[in-house]
Enzyme design. Structure first.
Site, PDB file in Angstrom:
ATOM      1  N   GLU A 101      -3.704   7.429  -4.066  1.00 41.95           N
ATOM      2  CA  GLU A 101      -3.589   6.032  -3.199  1.00 41.95           C
ATOM      3  C   GLU A 101      -3.569   5.088  -4.011  1.00 41.95           C
ATOM      4  OE1 GLU A 101      -7.207   4.670  -1.192  1.00 41.95           O
ATOM      5  OE2 GLU A 101      -6.343   4.765   0.761  1.00 41.95           O
ATOM      6  N   TYR A 112       0.858  -1.235  -0.134  1.00 42.22           N
ATOM      7  CA  TYR A 112       0.066   0.058   0.089  1.00 42.22           C
ATOM      8  C   TYR A 112       0.947   1.145   0.107  1.00 42.22           C
ATOM      9  CZ  TYR A 112      -3.010   3.587   1.831  1.00 42.22           C
ATOM     10  OH  TYR A 112      -3.684   4.848   1.805  1.00 42.22           O
TER      11      TYR A 112
END
Ligand code: GDP
Ligand code: MN
Length: 398
Positions: free
Chosen positions: A206, A118
């Protein structure tokens, strides 16, 4: 302004960030053509069909599916295009899928295991600096990682004067547990990612997952990009990325009229000039036992025309039981606003079916109140003080 995954990836790629490549399609036939083209370009034989909507969690909702041949590309696209996709991030009714991204399969087997990370870039409001937030535990359950093992979420604070420095990129790659070629690729990836974030004036990137492929490439498999609307004038080429099908229809209409409107789920509509007063008014409504149905800043020119448009927009919401107009007359004179309210009311005839509480304060407030009180047959109640307005809202709701 939020972007679709495929648009976000276009921006990333233009700054040299490695991406899972794909072609967007509006119909199942276009999807098949896209898959063929993709095989020519990339050599891929499997494909991922990905719903393009402004919401995350698509995989969990059945909006991301692997297709192992062109027939599957067609049938899966046929299923996904036109579906109401429900994910943990949408409402219960879901979002209509208008298009799909046909992407190359990048989870192919090879010399090493694939790994999902991530990585996001965003402003840390506490420090006023940008930061890279990242985790070795990327993938579809990142929310759970944040909740149950927050120690696995790392941050790297960025000095605005220097930008992301190479040693910081190495630190990130190290904390992600990488070594060798993948380590080097990850440092390049995050440097390019930060450059893309800064140069595009984005509010948030993101990337989840960032994938280490089985042959040690580092790729953005997903891209959630939000551009800073206040900087869009510097990026005319991004203006076409707006997809109004993804936005609240009333908000789109308000924006076109130059009104700053955000829909909420309460029962008291508000029409206010100035964002600060609008926030104060929402507090006032809550204190009076109501719930604001919207935020609406009519700006400096609260004339009859704008007031009328604002009324129409507020009244589109069937939950509205009363409207509170709270205007401070500084440059704009209160009597002109009052006249605007009266004119708008008369123009709209029967379509205003809820009581309106009008509080006008500032230049010519007394004349304004007299003007409204003199009108008969209108369901308009005037108030001068903030508290008085609150009480009147309370009375009409009771
Ligand atoms: P999200 O669910 O909206 O976040 O959509 P993502 O783009 O992150 O995709 C969801 C999941 O699909 C990813 O976490 C991957 O596990 C999976 N996925 C994405 N691309 C591929 C691919 O090329 N091959 C395979 N096998 N799985 C993929
Ligand atoms: Mn994702």
């Amino acid at each position: 302004m939020n972007l679709h995954e495929y648009q976000g990836k276009e921006i990333l790629s233009s700054f040299g960030v490695g991406i899972q490549r794909g072609i967007v399609a509006q119909t199942p036939d276009e999807a098949v053509a896209a898959a063929k083209e993709l095989t020519e370009k990339t050599g891929t034989s499997w494909y991922v069909v990905k719903a393009q909507v402004h919401a995350g969690g698509r995989g969990k909702g059945g909006g991301v599916k692997l297709a192992k041949n062109l027939d599957e590309v067609k049938s899966i696209s046929d299923d996904i295009i036109g579906m109401m996709l429900v994910t943990p991030q949408t409402s219960a009714e879901g979002k209509l899928v208008n298009q799909v991204l046909i992407a190359e399969d990048v989870y192919y087997p090879g010399e090493s295991e694939t790994e999902e990370f991530y990585v996001s870039v965003l402003l840390d409001r506490a420090t006023g600096k940008n930061m890279v937030m990242y985790s070795p535990e990327g993938g579809m359950d990142i929310e759970q990682v944040a909740e149950k093992t927050p120690e696995l979420i790392f941050t790297e604070e960025i000095d605005p004067g220097t930008g992301l420095l190479p040693f910081q990129a190495r630190n990130i790659a190290f904390n992600l547990g990488l070594s060798g070629a993948a380590f080097k690729e990850m440092t390049k990836f995050v440097m390019a990612l930060y450059k893309a974030y800064e140069s595009s004036d984005s509010a948030m990137f993101e990337i989840n997952p960032v994938l280490k492929t089985s042959d040690n490439k580092i790729l953005a498999v997903d891209a959630k990009v939000s551009l800073d609307e206040n900087a869009l004038y510097r990026h005319k080429d991004y203006l076409d990325y707006r997809d109004i099908r993804e936005e609240h229809p009333t908000e789109v209409e308000a924006k076109a009229a130059g009104l700053n409107y955000v829909a909420l789920d309460g029962n008291v509509g508000c029409m206010v000039n100035g964002a600060g007063l609008a926030m104060g008014t929402m507090d006032l409504i809550k204190q009076a036992g109501g719930e604001p149905a919207n935020f609406l800043d009519v700006g400096g020119t609260a004339d009859a025309k704008r007031v009328e448009i604002a009324f129409r927009i507020i009244l589109k919401d069937p939950n509205v039981k009363a409207i509170l107009v709270n205007i401070f007359g500084g440059i704009v004179r209160c009597d002109r606003v009052a006249q605007g309210v009266v004119d708008a009311y008369k123009n709209m005839g029967d379509s205003i079916n809820v009581p309106i509480i009008v509080r006008l304060q500032g230049t010519n407030a007394v004349e304004a109140k007299a003007l409204i009180d003199a009108e008969e047959g209108l369901n308009v109640i005037s108030a001068t003080e903030f508290q008085e307005a609150a009480e009147k809202v309370q009375e009409v709701l009771a």
